[in-house]
Scaffold this motif. Structure first.
Motif, PDB file in Angstrom:
ATOM      1  N   UNK A 293       0.836  -1.209   0.000  1.00 56.49           N
ATOM      2  CA  UNK A 293       0.000   0.000   0.000  1.00 56.49           C
ATOM      3  C   UNK A 293       0.867   1.253   0.000  1.00 56.49           C
ATOM      4  N   UNK A 294       1.971   1.228   0.751  1.00 58.52           N
ATOM      5  CA  UNK A 294       2.886   2.380   0.795  1.00 58.52           C
ATOM      6  C   UNK A 294       3.456   2.656  -0.593  1.00 58.52           C
ATOM      7  N   UNK A 295       3.880   1.614  -1.293  1.00 58.29           N
ATOM      8  CA  UNK A 295       4.431   1.805  -2.641  1.00 58.29           C
ATOM      9  C   UNK A 295       3.403   2.407  -3.585  1.00 58.29           C
ATOM     10  N   UNK A 296       2.158   1.998  -3.447  1.00 59.23           N
ATOM     11  CA  UNK A 296       1.108   2.542  -4.311  1.00 59.23           C
ATOM     12  C   UNK A 296       0.806   3.997  -3.958  1.00 59.23           C
ATOM     13  N   UNK A 297       0.921   4.347  -2.679  1.00 58.05           N
ATOM     14  CA  UNK A 297       0.658   5.729  -2.269  1.00 58.05           C
ATOM     15  C   UNK A 297       1.723   6.693  -2.780  1.00 58.05           C
ATOM     16  N   UNK A 298       2.931   6.178  -3.050  1.00 55.57           N
ATOM     17  CA  UNK A 298       3.981   7.037  -3.602  1.00 55.57           C
ATOM     18  C   UNK A 298       3.508   7.719  -4.884  1.00 55.57           C
TER      19      UNK A 298
END
Length: 308
Positions: A293-298
């Motif tokens: 999820x963190x990678x997608x929020x980037x």
């Protein structure tokens, strides 16, 4: 984006297998016989011990035990505890409590931590900035269990503002103070990290350009400054949700919250291998999903980031 997500999901498989294998080997290769511990100080009947070891598959090689565990896991079977209850039932009772506690702590950490970080970052060197820096340094320096016991003593025993221990683990109001205690350390880190990134980006060229173009201050701060400054903060928050759930063992113990932390602590004390492995397996999944999820929020925060 779709190919990136698929690739990341495939990458999670060896990470998940390697992590759970390591945990499984650590738990089941520890000295001592968990079956004998069920009998307490009484002498265990060798025939009964042998029967129970065979029933729980403990007489098989460790790798074969792990294969049986993983095979059952993909069918939704987390195994059976040594008390006879399915591990899935134990987790179904404990995880909703810890999830509520962790989400309350996470919300407090995000809202208060980022707000303080932005305010101090915009007012570097002022009284508020210095005060918050000292306060967060104090919080970082004090162990969580000390904060928990002091809070319990002052608010629960001395001032009678709250009950010393949580009477209803499903009551959000009673979980509020434990959630603040649980979030205290992470909140301090989020505040300091946000302050640092805000201060660095304020001096960036794109900020001077945005101001020179005559953009409204709210847009300059809310869009240009915040989106770029929150990338490292989101990275920390993504991994911290799993840490809050795993680290709740201290807070739950202090406030007598019947969640994952308490269950995990009791399971370690009684050598309940199936329960320990089951709970840690779910926490591993939480970490893996959070990192995705963190990678997608980037890409949401920084339009320059594109996933192929």
């Amino acid at each position: 984006m779709g190919r990136f997500v698929a690739r990341r999901l495939l990458q999670m498989i060896p990470v998940f297998i390697g992590t759970t294998l390591l945990i499984f080997l650590m738990v089941y290769s520890l000295p001592g016989d968990p079956i004998k511990s069920l009998f307490g100080p009484k002498a265990a009947d060798p025939a009964t011990v042998a029967r129970l070891r065979h029933e729980y598959g403990l007489d098989k090689p460790l790798l074969e035990q792990y294969w049986n565990y993983i095979s059952g896991l993909f069918q939704g079977d987390f195994g059976q505890s040594f008390t006879g209850r399915p591990v899935a039932d134990l987790m179904a009772e404990a995880f909703p409590v810890t999830i509520r506690l962790a989400l309350l702590a996470f919300a407090f950490e995000v809202v208060v931590g980022i707000a303080l970080g932005v305010l101090t970052g915009l007012k570097r060197g002022k009284f508020l900035d210095q005060f918050v820096l000292v306060l967060t340094l104090i919080v970082i320096s004090i162990p969580v269990f000390v904060i928990g016991y002091v809070t319990q003593f002052l608010l629960g025993l001395k001032w009678k503002v709250i009950t010393p221990t949580v009477q209803d683990s499903m009551n959000l109001g009673q979980l509020m103070i434990p959630a603040i205690v649980l979030a205290a350390l992470s909140l301090a880190y989020v505040t300091r990290l946000t302050r640092t990134t805000i201060g660095e980006n304020l001096r960036a060229d794109y900020m001077r350009t945005a101001v020179a173009k005559g953009l409204p201050r709210k847009r300059v701060i809310g869009v240009h400054l915040m989106r770029n400054s929150l990338i490292p903060v989101v990275t920390f928050l993504g991994t911290d949700l799993g840490m809050l759930m795993g680290g709740a063992i201290v807070t739950e113990g202090i406030f007598n919250i019947q969640g994952v932390g308490n269950t995990l602590f009791r399971s370690i004390q009684t050598s309940e291998g199936p329960t320990v492995v089951g709970i840690v397996t779910v926490l591993v999944l939480v970490y893996l999903v959070s990192s995705l999820v963190v990678d997608l929020l980037y890409a949401v925060l920084d339009p320059r980031i594109r996933y192929a």
